[in-house]
Design a protein around this motif. Sequence first.
Motif, PDB file in Angstrom:
ATOM      1  N   PRO A  91     -55.809   9.991  16.882  1.00 56.56           N
ATOM      2  CA  PRO A  91     -56.298   9.015  17.825  1.00 56.56           C
ATOM      3  C   PRO A  91     -56.019   8.840  18.871  1.00 56.56           C
ATOM      4  N   ILE A  92     -54.437   8.991  19.194  1.00 54.63           N
ATOM      5  CA  ILE A  92     -53.970   9.050  20.560  1.00 54.63           C
ATOM      6  C   ILE A  92     -54.706   9.904  21.701  1.00 54.63           C
ATOM      7  N   PHE A  93     -54.837  11.120  20.870  1.00 49.65           N
ATOM      8  CA  PHE A  93     -55.346  12.094  21.748  1.00 49.65           C
ATOM      9  C   PHE A  93     -56.708  11.820  22.342  1.00 49.65           C
ATOM     10  N   ILE A  94     -57.640  11.345  21.187  1.00 47.58           N
ATOM     11  CA  ILE A  94     -59.019  10.711  21.814  1.00 47.58           C
ATOM     12  C   ILE A  94     -58.759   9.568  22.624  1.00 47.58           C
ATOM     13  N   VAL A 147     -58.089  10.986  25.983  1.00 51.20           N
ATOM     14  CA  VAL A 147     -59.495  11.732  26.496  1.00 51.20           C
ATOM     15  C   VAL A 147     -60.596  10.517  27.176  1.00 51.20           C
ATOM     16  N   ILE A 148     -60.718   9.451  26.330  1.00 50.31           N
ATOM     17  CA  ILE A 148     -61.490   8.510  26.804  1.00 50.31           C
ATOM     18  C   ILE A 148     -60.918   7.690  28.160  1.00 50.31           C
ATOM     19  N   VAL A 149     -59.829   7.645  28.160  1.00 48.38           N
ATOM     20  CA  VAL A 149     -58.866   7.101  29.323  1.00 48.38           C
ATOM     21  C   VAL A 149     -58.975   7.787  30.585  1.00 48.38           C
ATOM     22  N   ILE A 150     -59.267   9.227  30.236  1.00 51.42           N
ATOM     23  CA  ILE A 150     -59.397  10.087  31.539  1.00 51.42           C
ATOM     24  C   ILE A 150     -60.744  10.511  31.912  1.00 51.42           C
ATOM     25  N   CYS A 151     -61.795  10.697  30.746  1.00 48.95           N
ATOM     26  CA  CYS A 151     -63.155  10.904  31.117  1.00 48.95           C
ATOM     27  C   CYS A 151     -63.646  10.261  31.734  1.00 48.95           C
ATOM     28  N   ILE A 152     -63.817   8.896  31.332  1.00 50.19           N
ATOM     29  CA  ILE A 152     -64.850   7.944  32.085  1.00 50.19           C
ATOM     30  C   ILE A 152     -64.386   7.805  33.667  1.00 50.19           C
ATOM     31  N   PRO A 153     -63.117   7.833  33.848  1.00 48.81           N
ATOM     32  CA  PRO A 153     -62.910   7.558  35.443  1.00 48.81           C
ATOM     33  C   PRO A 153     -63.045   8.710  36.115  1.00 48.81           C
ATOM     34  N   VAL A 154     -62.804  10.054  35.630  1.00 44.19           N
ATOM     35  CA  VAL A 154     -63.086  11.178  36.190  1.00 44.19           C
ATOM     36  C   VAL A 154     -64.782  11.351  36.639  1.00 44.19           C
ATOM     37  N   ALA A 204     -72.659   7.338  29.427  1.00 36.94           N
ATOM     38  CA  ALA A 204     -71.337   7.643  29.072  1.00 36.94           C
ATOM     39  C   ALA A 204     -70.562   6.776  28.749  1.00 36.94           C
ATOM     40  N   ILE A 205     -70.498   5.861  29.678  1.00 38.49           N
ATOM     41  CA  ILE A 205     -69.714   4.381  29.443  1.00 38.49           C
ATOM     42  C   ILE A 205     -69.862   3.747  28.248  1.00 38.49           C
ATOM     43  N   ILE A 206     -71.044   3.767  27.709  1.00 41.04           N
ATOM     44  CA  ILE A 206     -71.370   3.197  26.604  1.00 41.04           C
ATOM     45  C   ILE A 206     -71.236   4.024  25.456  1.00 41.04           C
ATOM     46  N   LEU A 207     -71.595   5.395  25.578  1.00 38.97           N
ATOM     47  CA  LEU A 207     -71.691   6.349  24.299  1.00 38.97           C
ATOM     48  C   LEU A 207     -70.252   6.601  24.142  1.00 38.97           C
ATOM     49  N   ILE A 208     -69.464   6.876  24.980  1.00 38.20           N
ATOM     50  CA  ILE A 208     -68.139   7.685  24.753  1.00 38.20           C
ATOM     51  C   ILE A 208     -67.291   6.730  23.774  1.00 38.20           C
ATOM     52  N   PRO A 209     -66.996   5.311  24.219  1.00 35.97           N
ATOM     53  CA  PRO A 209     -66.265   4.476  23.250  1.00 35.97           C
ATOM     54  C   PRO A 209     -66.820   4.530  21.994  1.00 35.97           C
ATOM     55  N   LEU A 210     -68.208   4.609  21.595  1.00 36.30           N
ATOM     56  CA  LEU A 210     -68.843   4.416  20.498  1.00 36.30           C
ATOM     57  C   LEU A 210     -68.400   5.754  19.653  1.00 36.30           C
ATOM     58  N   ILE A 211     -68.492   6.717  20.174  1.00 37.56           N
ATOM     59  CA  ILE A 211     -68.086   8.201  19.621  1.00 37.56           C
ATOM     60  C   ILE A 211     -66.779   8.061  19.200  1.00 37.56           C
ATOM     61  N   VAL A 212     -66.011   7.643  20.091  1.00 36.36           N
ATOM     62  CA  VAL A 212     -64.363   7.396  19.720  1.00 36.36           C
ATOM     63  C   VAL A 212     -64.230   6.534  18.325  1.00 36.36           C
ATOM     64  N   ILE A 213     -64.926   5.527  18.471  1.00 37.23           N
ATOM     65  CA  ILE A 213     -64.800   4.623  17.371  1.00 37.23           C
ATOM     66  C   ILE A 213     -65.032   5.320  16.237  1.00 37.23           C
ATOM     67  N   PHE A 214     -66.531   5.851  16.052  1.00 35.32           N
ATOM     68  CA  PHE A 214     -66.760   6.587  15.049  1.00 35.32           C
ATOM     69  C   PHE A 214     -65.782   7.797  14.417  1.00 35.32           C
ATOM     70  N   LEU A 215     -65.198   8.373  15.433  1.00 40.07           N
ATOM     71  CA  LEU A 215     -64.161   9.495  15.250  1.00 40.07           C
ATOM     72  C   LEU A 215     -63.045   9.059  14.410  1.00 40.07           C
ATOM     73  N   ILE A 216     -62.574   7.796  14.673  1.00 38.37           N
ATOM     74  CA  ILE A 216     -61.391   7.084  14.360  1.00 38.37           C
ATOM     75  C   ILE A 216     -61.653   6.944  12.868  1.00 38.37           C
ATOM     76  N   ILE A 217     -62.936   6.228  12.690  1.00 32.19           N
ATOM     77  CA  ILE A 217     -63.251   5.686  11.396  1.00 32.19           C
ATOM     78  C   ILE A 217     -63.298   7.063  10.375  1.00 32.19           C
ATOM     79  N   ILE A 218     -63.883   8.239  11.052  1.00 26.64           N
ATOM     80  CA  ILE A 218     -64.077   9.131  10.152  1.00 26.64           C
ATOM     81  C   ILE A 218     -62.654   9.923   9.781  1.00 26.64           C
TER      82      ILE A 218
END
Length: 292
Positions: free
Chosen positions: A7-10, A13-20, A138-152
């Motif tokens: 989860p920390i790694f993800i 990624v989100i913290v870096i991905c969107i600003p880039v 991406a700003i909307i989808l990436i956090p949703l995907i991250v939440i989904f992955l954390i749940i999985i």
Amino acid sequence: MIYALIPIFIAIVIVICIPVMVGVYVYQDAKKRNMNAVLWTLIALIVPSLIGFIIYLLVRTNYSDLKCPKCDNTVLEQYIVCPNCGNKLKSTCPSCGIAVNPEWKICPQCASDLSFTKQDFTPPYHIKDKALWKILLAIILIPLIVIFLIIIINLSGIPSSGSCSMSEVGFDEYFNDELISEDTKDYVKNWLENASENNVYALCYEYSLNEENKDYYYLIYTPSGGGAKDISLGQSAGLLSPKTEINLWKTENKEGLYSLMISINDNKPKIEVTVEDKKMPINITMVDFNPT
Ligand SMILES: [Zn+2]
Ligand SMILES: [Zn+2]
């Protein structure tokens, strides 16, 4: 523990991905508009919560997003013909040559009759800013995907590094055990008397072998749990800490006493007890002696 890092790694990624993405977009977009690209990229990145990016979108200057339909050259609003290929972009007055609306009947400049003038022209088209929509998506989808992955990850039950063993302890056996001190027995007796039917109780003793490796000794009492027909122990990695699941089945005996030992090189595990598939509220008391 490697799995706890996922989860920390993800999150990284989100913290870096969107600003880039935002940074690259603002830089290229500002350059196209002859704005200070470096300054605006910094503003978009440094001002938190995308506020810098929103400010940029609001104040950015207009630039020509018009293109010639024949040669795709950028053209300006006032152009009558494309300077690159000569394609006629607007309807014009045949007498004075100014751009006129094709629906006008009389030229507003020279008063010529325009009603019989039919002209072939292909107006410029607007280019759509697809990159902006991609970023907003991406700003909307990436956090949703991250939440989904954390749940999985949380539900997938990745085993934690450690071991646990559990056994049923008879009440008589426990109170006649010479290895258990009288003080401990008195404490446990008092603890058992104050238990109510609907909970599961546990005494927990933490023993640190060293910084990373810890042993946890639990004495678990299930007033309504009955003797165990089947004890299944599962260990799964929770979001922040591992989890040990204890599944009990009711038998004719009314209450049950169990000793559980968990040896782990991770955070303190969460204990979950189910009796006949029903999750029981658990009341854990930390003690400074080994109750088992
Ligand atoms: Zn052209
Ligand atoms: Zn005219």
